[in-house]
Every structure is written in C-alpha cells, then in structure tokens.
Enzyme design. Structure first.
Site, PDB file in Angstrom:
ATOM      1  N   LYS A 198      48.792  51.325  42.107  1.00  0.00           N
ATOM      2  CA  LYS A 198      49.819  50.504  42.767  1.00  0.00           C
ATOM      3  C   LYS A 198      50.873  50.072  41.754  1.00  0.00           C
ATOM      4  O   LYS A 198      50.638  49.989  40.545  1.00  0.00           O
ATOM      5  CB  LYS A 198      49.202  49.284  43.451  1.00  0.00           C
ATOM      6  CG  LYS A 198      48.513  48.268  42.528  1.00  0.00           C
ATOM      7  CD  LYS A 198      49.442  47.252  41.874  1.00  0.00           C
ATOM      8  CE  LYS A 198      48.686  46.344  40.931  1.00  0.00           C
ATOM      9  NZ  LYS A 198      49.602  45.554  40.042  1.00  0.00           N
ATOM     10  N   PRO A 210      45.866  54.627  34.660  1.00  0.00           N
ATOM     11  CA  PRO A 210      45.669  54.105  33.307  1.00  0.00           C
ATOM     12  C   PRO A 210      44.782  52.866  33.278  1.00  0.00           C
ATOM     13  O   PRO A 210      44.832  52.025  34.168  1.00  0.00           O
ATOM     14  CB  PRO A 210      47.096  53.793  32.828  1.00  0.00           C
ATOM     15  CG  PRO A 210      47.918  53.715  34.061  1.00  0.00           C
ATOM     16  CD  PRO A 210      47.288  54.639  35.044  1.00  0.00           C
ATOM     17  N   ALA A 249      43.642  49.289  32.037  1.00  0.00           N
ATOM     18  CA  ALA A 249      44.358  48.089  31.588  1.00  0.00           C
ATOM     19  C   ALA A 249      45.862  48.348  31.565  1.00  0.00           C
ATOM     20  O   ALA A 249      46.568  47.905  30.660  1.00  0.00           O
ATOM     21  CB  ALA A 249      43.871  47.633  30.208  1.00  0.00           C
ATOM     22  N   GLY A 250      46.351  49.062  32.593  1.00  0.00           N
ATOM     23  CA  GLY A 250      47.757  49.459  32.621  1.00  0.00           C
ATOM     24  C   GLY A 250      48.606  48.711  33.623  1.00  0.00           C
ATOM     25  O   GLY A 250      49.775  49.034  33.809  1.00  0.00           O
ATOM     26  N   GLY A 251      48.027  47.728  34.333  1.00  0.00           N
ATOM     27  CA  GLY A 251      48.803  46.989  35.321  1.00  0.00           C
ATOM     28  C   GLY A 251      48.996  47.738  36.620  1.00  0.00           C
ATOM     29  O   GLY A 251      49.882  47.403  37.409  1.00  0.00           O
ATOM     30  N   ALA A 305      46.187  48.472  38.734  1.00  0.00           N
ATOM     31  CA  ALA A 305      45.014  48.170  39.565  1.00  0.00           C
ATOM     32  C   ALA A 305      43.985  49.289  39.565  1.00  0.00           C
ATOM     33  O   ALA A 305      43.360  49.567  40.592  1.00  0.00           O
ATOM     34  CB  ALA A 305      45.428  47.831  40.997  1.00  0.00           C
ATOM     35  N   GLY A 334      40.943  49.399  38.160  1.00  0.00           N
ATOM     36  CA  GLY A 334      39.612  48.885  38.474  1.00  0.00           C
ATOM     37  C   GLY A 334      39.476  48.492  39.925  1.00  0.00           C
ATOM     38  O   GLY A 334      38.449  48.760  40.570  1.00  0.00           O
ATOM     39  N   SER A 335      40.516  47.882  40.465  1.00  0.00           N
ATOM     40  CA  SER A 335      40.507  47.505  41.883  1.00  0.00           C
ATOM     41  C   SER A 335      40.488  48.741  42.772  1.00  0.00           C
ATOM     42  O   SER A 335      39.822  48.769  43.810  1.00  0.00           O
ATOM     43  CB  SER A 335      41.731  46.648  42.205  1.00  0.00           C
ATOM     44  OG  SER A 335      41.691  45.427  41.486  1.00  0.00           O
ATOM     45  N   ALA A 336      41.225  49.777  42.370  1.00  0.00           N
ATOM     46  CA  ALA A 336      41.231  51.024  43.133  1.00  0.00           C
ATOM     47  C   ALA A 336      39.829  51.624  43.186  1.00  0.00           C
ATOM     48  O   ALA A 336      39.364  52.081  44.238  1.00  0.00           O
ATOM     49  CB  ALA A 336      42.209  52.014  42.518  1.00  0.00           C
ATOM     50  N   ASP A 352      43.486  42.512  43.972  1.00  0.00           N
ATOM     51  CA  ASP A 352      44.161  43.766  44.304  1.00  0.00           C
ATOM     52  C   ASP A 352      43.310  44.702  45.157  1.00  0.00           C
ATOM     53  O   ASP A 352      43.811  45.719  45.650  1.00  0.00           O
ATOM     54  CB  ASP A 352      44.560  44.508  43.017  1.00  0.00           C
ATOM     55  CG  ASP A 352      45.667  43.809  42.250  1.00  0.00           C
ATOM     56  OD1 ASP A 352      46.418  43.037  42.873  1.00  0.00           O
ATOM     57  OD2 ASP A 352      45.774  44.040  41.033  1.00  0.00           O
TER      58      ASP A 352
END
Length: 305
Positions: free
Chosen positions: A15, A104, A106-108, A110, A112-114, A146
C-alpha cells in the site's frame, strides 16, 4: 464428498498512503489518523498447507526475509492462530505457511500487515471455516492498523488508528514509481521523532480535495493533494531520503512523497510512459536500493488457487 483442500495460495498487495494526517499521541499510546490508502501492484505471496493439529509454522523467502521472525512475533503467525481461535470453535488446526516476499521490509508499505491479511484469508479457506470478508476485516483490526485495508485493497479512507476503513471512489489508475531503500526505518522510531517535531499533532480533517480528485481520475489533479505528516520525521532519521525525493521531482514526477513511515519514496507519474522514463532516470542516479513501477488501485488479498 468434496476432497479437503490441502494447499491454498494468496497474493496480497503493498500500500501507499496518498494522505496521512497524524494527530497527537493519545493517552492510550496511539496516534489518531486520517489516511487514504491505495493498494498497488507489488505483491507478497503466501502458500498455506494443511498440517497436523496444533502446528503453526512459517517459512519466508525473498530479499531481507532472513531478518524477520517466523514465530509468534510475526503477524502472519498471529493471524493464523487468531483465525483458529475465532472461527474453529476451539478445535486445534494446523498449517504450514510459506511467504515469498517482494514488498520491502520496514519500507512503509505495510508488508507485515499484508502478510497477516494473506494468512487470514488463506487459513480461513484451507480450514473451510466460512468466514466472510466482513468477519475477516473485523479480526484483522485486532492485528494492526493496516491489516483491514490489506484485506480489502483498492482505495480507502482510514480513520481512528487507521483500522476503521471504508472504500473511496477512485476512477482510472495511477502510475507510480517506487524508490526502495536498501535499509528500513522503524515505524515506532519515526512516530517518536514525529512526536518531538509535532507534539500537538497535525490536522485530521478529511482530505476532500484529494477524494474529489481521485473520483475524477486525473493524476494531475491528484498530485497537489498528496500529503504525509511523517515525512519530516522520516527524513530527519534518514536524510538521504530528501535527495531521493528531490531527484524524482527533478526528473518529472507530478508529486513525491514518503510512503507511510518510510523509507520507500513514491512518485506519481502522468501516465505509463512517463513512469517508464522516470524509473530509468532514478536507476541511473542510483538514489535507491531498487526502483519499481507499480499501478494502483488493485484488489486486496486474493486467492490464486
């Protein structure tokens, strides 16, 4: 009698926050947000296989995957356990999951949320639990701000902690170029820096100008309304981001912003041809670890098999 499903594959997108208004830190330890999400065509893929009752195992592949935990600290593992607890009536169920990462770390964006959203959908299907999208979205909110959006995808407005999500009208498609940093940024660290820079928080008004522009489908109209209140905090922790943002604008991007808590930078292009040219110029400048072209909006977590 139908043969039980033994393997399920789910694809889930990254996202971009087209708007991220961040309020002051609340007494509950969270910031109130007003955000507009857009899911874009950069995907993680999760494969879930049936396992012995009580087993919940995770393997991860892809760039940086070795840096991520695969135990209960991982959102995908927590999501699988939560599905079992919530919908299986206490019956112990088992799953072995493999995640192929492209979003990515820790790329902003999401990632981990995905992966948590993918696990929710995959396990509900694998275990034949008949959980619908509304039920999965409700459970998703317990895992992180997220995650509900990662279930739904498309373009959506998020309020509260970002987990209260409603779809937003977005005509046509937007072409983005992503400059993905070789390293990541800690989301908590970015928010702590935001609190130092903006102790009173920022405006949480609904971004009606952006929403109207998205409904019209014109990227030129969308560009001036893009906003991220975490940009200054992210840049202060990673000053090289400013060079990346400036390079994108110099090479013709309509707008540039840090995605979420960073450090991925997202550049809006007028059309696909412009995005191709911009991506080539950014690669030549070597201002990021990698450069990707994506389009949004795309659907959220979806079954592949």
């Amino acid at each position: 009698m139908d043969k039980p499903i033994s393997t399920v594959r789910v694809r889930v997108p990254a996202k971009i926050n087209l708007h991220l208004g961040v309020g002051a830190l609340g007494d509950d330890g969270y910031h109130r947000l007003t955000t507009v999400f857009q899911a874009v065509s950069l995907y993680d893929e999760l494969t879930a296989e049936a396992a012995e009752p009580g087993v919940c195992e995770l393997t991860m592949t892809g760039e940086g995957a070795q840096e991520l935990p695969t135990d209960d600290r991982n959102l995908a593992v927590r999501a699988a356990r939560l599905v079992s607890q919530r919908f299986a009536g206490g019956e112990p169920l088992g799953v072995r999951m493999t995640i192929k990462k492209a979003i990515p770390i820790a790329g902003g964006m999401a990632g981990g949320s995905a992966d948590a959203a993918a696990a929710l959908l995959a396990c509900s299907v694998l275990w034949d639990l008949d959980a619908d999208v509304a039920e999965l979205t409700e459970v998703a909110a317990e895992l992180g701000s997220d995650v509900p959006f990662s279930v739904l995808g498309g373009t959506a407005i998020g309020t509260g902690r970002g987990a209260d999500v409603v779809p937003a009208l977005s005509r046509g498609g937007l072409h983005w170029v992503l400059a993905i940093s070789a390293g990541g940024l800690s989301t908590p660290a970015v928010y702590r820096r935001f609190d130092e820079l903006e102790p009173a928080g920022c405006d949480l008004a609904m971004p009606t100008g952006l929403l109207n522009a998205l409904a019209g489908g014109d990227p030129v109209a969308v560009a001036p309304h893009l906003r991220n209140d975490l940009t200054a905090a992210a840049v202060s922790l990673d000053p090289a981001l400013q060079q990346t943002l400036d390079a994108g604008l110099e090479h013709g991007a309509l707008a540039a912003l840090v995605s979420g808590s960073g450090p991925t930078c997202a550049f809006l292009s007028r059309n696909e041809d412009d995005a191709v040219e911009l991506a080539a110029r950014l690669r030549a400048d070597a201002v990021a670890g990698s450069v990707r072209r994506v389009k949004g909006p795309v659907p959220g977590a979806r079954l592949l098999t």
